[in-house]
Design a protein around this motif. Structure first.
Motif, PDB file in Angstrom:
ATOM      1  N   GLY A  59       0.814  -1.211   0.000  1.00 21.13           N
ATOM      2  CA  GLY A  59       0.000   0.000   0.000  1.00 21.13           C
ATOM      3  C   GLY A  59       0.844   1.256   0.000  1.00 21.13           C
ATOM      4  N   ARG A 111       0.936   4.114  -2.897  1.00 24.49           N
ATOM      5  CA  ARG A 111       0.757   5.538  -2.598  1.00 24.49           C
ATOM      6  C   ARG A 111       1.846   6.352  -3.296  1.00 24.49           C
ATOM      7  N   ALA A 123      -6.858   2.732   3.414  1.00 23.49           N
ATOM      8  CA  ALA A 123      -5.949   3.160   2.361  1.00 23.49           C
ATOM      9  C   ALA A 123      -6.273   4.603   2.012  1.00 23.49           C
ATOM     10  N   ALA A 140      -3.836  -4.610   0.341  1.00 27.84           N
ATOM     11  CA  ALA A 140      -2.987  -4.328  -0.816  1.00 27.84           C
ATOM     12  C   ALA A 140      -3.801  -3.795  -1.992  1.00 27.84           C
ATOM     13  N   PHE A 199      -5.776  -1.539  -2.672  1.00 32.43           N
ATOM     14  CA  PHE A 199      -6.293  -0.173  -2.482  1.00 32.43           C
ATOM     15  C   PHE A 199      -7.371  -0.113  -1.404  1.00 32.43           C
ATOM     16  N   SER A 220       0.573   1.502   9.850  1.00 36.14           N
ATOM     17  CA  SER A 220       1.014   2.371   8.743  1.00 36.14           C
ATOM     18  C   SER A 220       1.383   3.746   9.295  1.00 36.14           C
TER      19      SER A 220
END
Length: 268
Positions: free
Chosen positions: A39, A43, A77, A155, A157, A222
């Motif tokens: 991810g 990005r 995401a 993964a 999106f 994240s």
């Protein structure tokens, strides 16, 4: 698992509206940590292509649909300037071109005036908000028949396709924002016939609580992704996610007086 190679494969599937084999079904599989690495590469790839992050989507916050999809925790995401439409009214037309097996989700969307921090309580989060809106997210997946494992969805999106944000309502219009959104009822219709209904509590006991829990999880999984002033965050579907096809008209009716229902026309 090569994060960059998988990111490129997923980006090609996005560009070509194609299907790929779920990474979790391949030799070696895919872990959640690896999925967030993918991810992050995606990005960076999208920014390099000229797109601009507009905020985030949180998915799988609705516990009532977890068993159906085999995913039992939230995912998330970025959303993008190219995928987010801020509506001036309550009606829009959505092209399904480029979307793979699209489904519709009615959600609550937050707009941020200040950056929040993980660990904030609901009252502190409200102080970071500018507005609240009802929106439609169109989700889709590049895995056949909506069959995947949780890392695949991260993964891919986080299954985000498009986001239509309805009229924004100032936070000051609400008394007890968390309680009011948790108690929200919403009816979803298709072509003038009601097909589903849900409550705000479906979304991890309320959209504001879902936001609080997500900020904590994002710090863990994240940490390079941060919510900034001006970002939008959509908090997950209040009803089930409904398959979409061209030529349909979708309507939503939230029962909170401050939030507007939406009408979405679908075209090829």
């Amino acid at each position: 698992m090569d994060s960059a190679a998988l990111a490129d494969e997923l980006l090609a599937a996005w560009d070509g509206a194609g299907l790929i084999e779920p990474p979790s079904a391949r030799p070696g599989g895919l872990t959640l940590a690896q999925a967030f690495e993918v991810g992050d590469v995606l990005r960076q790839r999208r920014i390099a292509r000229g797109d601009t992050p507009r905020g985030y989507k949180i998915g799988f916050t609705n516990r009532t649909i977890w068993p159906r999809y085999g995913v039992f925790a939230p995912i998330w995401a970025p959303v993008w300037r190219s995928t987010v439409t801020m509506l001036e009214g309550t009606e829009a037309t959505a092209s399904l071109a480029g979307l793979v097996q699209p489904r519709l989700e009615p959600e609550i969307v937050f707009g941020f005036a200040h950056s929040p921090n993980a660990g904030m309580d609901q009252q502190e989060l409200v102080a970071c908000l500018d507005w609240v809106a009802h929106g439609f997210e169109i989700v889709h997946t590049h895995f056949a028949d909506w069959r995947f494992a949780a890392p695949d969805t991260v993964a891919d999106f986080a299954l985000h396709g498009r986001l239509y944000v309805g009229p924004r309502v100032a936070v000051a219009r609400f008394g007890r924002l968390g309680d009011e959104l948790a108690g929200l009822g919403l009816t979803l219709g298709r072509d003038g016939v009601d097909v589903d209904a849900g409550r705000g509590t479906n979304v991890l006991d309320g959209p504001l609580n879902a936001l609080r829990l997500w900020l904590q999880a994002m710090q863990e999984h994240s940490p390079r992704w941060q919510v900034r002033a001006g970002d939008v965050v959509t908090t997950g579907t209040i009803t089930d996610a409904w398959p979409m096809s061209p030529g349909r008209v979708w309507q939503s009716r939230p029962d909170h007086a401050a939030l507007h229902g939406l009408t979405l026309h679908t075209v090829p």
